[in-house]
Design an enzyme around this catalytic site. Structure first.
Site, mmCIF file in Angstrom:
data_model
loop_
_atom_site.group_PDB
_atom_site.id
_atom_site.type_symbol
_atom_site.label_atom_id
_atom_site.label_comp_id
_atom_site.label_asym_id
_atom_site.label_seq_id
_atom_site.Cartn_x
_atom_site.Cartn_y
_atom_site.Cartn_z
ATOM 1 N N CYS A 160 30.755 3.750 -13.613
ATOM 2 C CA CYS A 160 31.313 3.136 -14.803
ATOM 3 C C CYS A 160 32.824 3.000 -14.644
ATOM 4 O O CYS A 160 33.375 3.193 -13.578
ATOM 5 C CB CYS A 160 31.007 3.986 -16.038
ATOM 6 N N ILE B 183 22.727 3.506 -14.363
ATOM 7 C CA ILE B 183 22.084 3.908 -13.118
ATOM 8 C C ILE B 183 21.056 5.018 -13.370
ATOM 9 O O ILE B 183 19.948 4.975 -12.859
ATOM 10 C CB ILE B 183 23.125 4.403 -12.084
ATOM 11 N N ILE B 184 21.439 6.023 -14.146
ATOM 12 C CA ILE B 184 20.553 7.131 -14.499
ATOM 13 C C ILE B 184 20.427 7.187 -16.020
ATOM 14 O O ILE B 184 21.440 7.128 -16.720
ATOM 15 C CB ILE B 184 21.091 8.477 -13.950
ATOM 16 N N ASN C 32 33.126 8.665 -14.691
ATOM 17 C CA ASN C 32 32.779 7.642 -13.712
ATOM 18 C C ASN C 32 32.300 8.342 -12.452
ATOM 19 O O ASN C 32 33.028 9.152 -11.885
ATOM 20 C CB ASN C 32 34.001 6.776 -13.405
ATOM 21 N N ASP D 262 23.141 12.418 -15.802
ATOM 22 C CA ASP D 262 23.890 13.429 -15.049
ATOM 23 C C ASP D 262 25.217 13.721 -15.732
ATOM 24 O O ASP D 262 25.786 14.792 -15.555
ATOM 25 C CB ASP D 262 24.112 12.954 -13.614
ATOM 26 N N VAL E 139 27.207 -9.021 6.329
ATOM 27 C CA VAL E 139 27.919 -10.295 6.391
ATOM 28 C C VAL E 139 28.596 -10.420 7.753
ATOM 29 O O VAL E 139 28.860 -9.419 8.437
ATOM 30 C CB VAL E 139 28.987 -10.446 5.272
#
Length: 613
Positions: free
Chosen positions: A2, A50-51, A73, A98, A281
């Site tokens: 975040c 994400i979690i 974050n 978490d 890439v």
């Protein structure tokens, strides 16, 4: 993963100002946002889910009586174990994130919480009763945390650009940092390119209370070789510890992918992780700058899908202003732009990617680490004689053999400031037209060398890189380029348990005449073929030196070098000479040229609002 921002000192438009600051970092968290505002602080948060993907996972988070407020974050990989301990201690949880273990952990253990964490993190907790802020940054500096004291306001955040909308913020170039940047290619100290803005160093925490800021280190890397285990035992330890780290780094409620180049680090990660998708890439058809063929072949070897993209040079150059904007500060590493594109590619398919950063610094992977032992017989020549030879050679045209004699006439801390060395002290003084109070390179590196004077030369070099190069360049670009595309990048080599294990590996199992990352490469053979495990270090190849010889790109750079802002800061005749020498094939000045060019792009974006070259 975040982004957050906050400030103290009530202002009339707290909510609106905080909202604008949060919008600046929306790319870090497009899924949701949240605010906490009272008469003392304003805290804002942008979420990349994400979690615990439910709304319960949004921040700010609170403890049971809402006396503590958290913005965070990162990822805590041992949060399940910590949660069990905290539940036994009587704490109540209202999310499955978490993040929540941090606020209850701080309530239970105070600053000791940091010693229990395994993960990447930057967070700030506000204690309402004490009107006290507590913040911390992870062990290696994977996640960023900036702060500034301006007027009566203390502000902090995941990116410097979040400060731009605060009425107390004064936007000024820190010219002292410009000078050090010319040598290192990144800002190597706590100071940033914005005057008054600092970055919290890795493995440090802070408290802010009654207008007083207190910053301190909470963890140290301590190399202490253990000679008892055999090579085979060390290889097994590396394999077991790394596999454990990879499994921990895969914890998520969304799909996880992996970056893949032709090197052993990313290949080892991709193979050990057993994720379904890899991303690569390349540039053009030249195999020196295009690893897609290898990535496709290796992905087939491990039975996974590879997604790749060839980056057109026009696209590369056309995105440079946006890339420097996302970087916050100038960074002259051409690989940062390549990382921008592979993150863009991966973000179309996944929210999380694993990457191989940190293996070189921890296990001894850079070729330069072999220098102290290569041709070691030369060191038997008395130092005064070597000094004299070096002094003569400094006046000669710089070629490989001449450079060797110059470098070996100097002590280690004179010749090695990390993996990048652009302009010497003399050159940067000649180049700059402004006067600064910048420290010289050895003043910056000395505190780190002083801590490992009793160690062998390769260990000293690794220690320096772990504290400067890795945090200032490698991890800076990994965070900023991934978050520019709302992608979380996780780095399983940079794990507390991996580092605790690696601190004991004897130097002969890290760097020797046979190879770099010696023991780690043998461990990688359990998951990778020999041609991968033993592949020489390549880096993230980008054909900058080739492009700068083409008229189109030569002219773009020359125009920037002849701009008014360039004339204000630099001796433009010296810059044009570097550029012409490179085009004419006299010297490879590409990295020096790119260092200055990157600063000028950054300046145009942040101070002239110029988004095109």
């Amino acid at each position: 993963m975040c982004g957050f921002v906050g400030f103290t000192n009530y202002i009339n438009d707290n909510g609106d100002t905080l909202g604008k600051m949060m919008d600046r970092i929306r790319h870090r968290g497009p899924d949701s946002d949240g605010k906490y505002i009272d008469e003392n602080v304003a805290m804002g948060f942008r979420r990349l889910s994400i979690i615990d993907l439910s709304d319960n996972g949004s921040q700010p988070l609170f403890n049971e009586d809402r006396s503590l407020v958290l913005t965070f974050n990162g990822e805590i990989y041992n949060y399940r174990e910590l949660k069990e301990d905290l539940l036994k201690a009587g704490h109540s949880f209202y999310t499955k994130t978490d993040s929540e273990v941090l606020i209850h952990g701080y309530e239970e253990w105070g600053e000791e919480l940091l010693q229990r964490l395994r993960g990447m993190f930057a967070f700030v907790i506000y204690d309402k009763a004490k009107r006290k802020l507590f913040g911390a940054r992870d062990f290696f500096g994977i996640k960023p945390l900036y702060y500034a004291k301006m007027g009566n306001t203390f502000m902090w955040g995941s990116e410097i650009k979040a400060f731009l909308d605060h009425p107390e913020f004064k936007k000024e170039v820190n010219e002292d940092v410009l000078e050090t940047y010319l040598t290192f290619q990144y800002s190597p100290t706590e100071d940033t390119f914005f005057k008054g803005v600092k970055k919290l160093p890795a493995a440090h925490c802070f408290t802010y209370e009654n207008g007083i800021l207190d910053v301190k280190r909470y963890w140290e890397i301590k190399f202490d070789a253990d000679e008892k285990p055999t090579l085979e035992e060390w290889v097994n330890r590396i394999s077991d510890t790394f596999n454990n780290s990879v499994e921990a780094h895969k914890i998520a409620d969304v799909e996880v992918g992996s970056f893949l180049s032709s090197g052993v680090d990313s290949s080892y990660v991709a193979a050990a992780a057993n994720v379904d998708k890899t991303f690569t890439v390349g540039f053009g058809e030249d195999e020196r700058y295009n690893e897609i063929g290898y990535a496709k072949e290796f992905s087939k070897y491990i039975g996974k899908e590879n997604t790749s993209e060839v980056i057109d040079p026009n696209e590369y150059w056309g995105n440079l202003p946006m890339i420097q904007y996302h970087m916050d500060e100038p960074l002259a590493d051409p690989a940062a732009i390549a990382l921008f594109f592979v993150c863009r590619l991966a973000s179309k398919s996944v929210k999380v990617c694993l990457s191989g950063e940190g293996a070189d610094e921890i296990f001894g992977g850079y070729t330069i680490y072999k220098e102290p032992t290569d041709v070691a017989i030369y060191n038997h020549i008395p130092r005064p004689i070597r000094r004299g030879i070096g002094a003569v050679c400094e006046k000669l045209p710089q070629k490989r053999g001449v450079n060797f004699l110059v470098r070996r006439s100097r002590n280690l801390d004179e010749r090695f400031i990390g993996n990048a060395y652009m302009f010497s002290e003399k050159e940067r003084k000649q180049l700059l037209k402004i006067k600064t109070n910048a420290p010289d390179a050895m003043q910056i590196t000395k505190p780190f060398y002083d801590k490992v004077r009793d160690k062998d030369a390769p260990t000293q070099m690794q220690y320096l890189d772990l504290h400067l190069w890795m945090t200032g360049d490698i991890l800076l670009k990994a965070d900023k380029m991934s978050m520019a595309h709302s992608l979380e990048v996780r780095v399983p080599f940079l794990d507390r348990k991996v580092m605790d294990m690696a601190e004991g590996i004897p130097v002969r199992y890290r760097v020797n005449n046979e190879n770099t990352k010696y023991a780690m490469r043998i461990a990688a053979l359990k998951d990778c073929p020999p041609q991968t495990a033993n592949k020489p270090k390549l880096g993230f190849p980008v054909p900058i030196r080739v492009w700068l010889k083409e008229d189109k790109y030569y002219n773009i750079v020359r125009e920037k070098f002849e701009s008014d802002i360039s004339k204000h800061y630099f001796d433009t005749d010296m810059l044009i000479k570097l550029l012409d020498e490179h085009r004419d094939g006299k010297f490879d000045n590409s990295r020096k040229i790119w260092t200055v060019f990157s600063f000028l792009i950054w300046y145009d974006v942040y101070f002239n609002d110029k988004w095109e070259l």
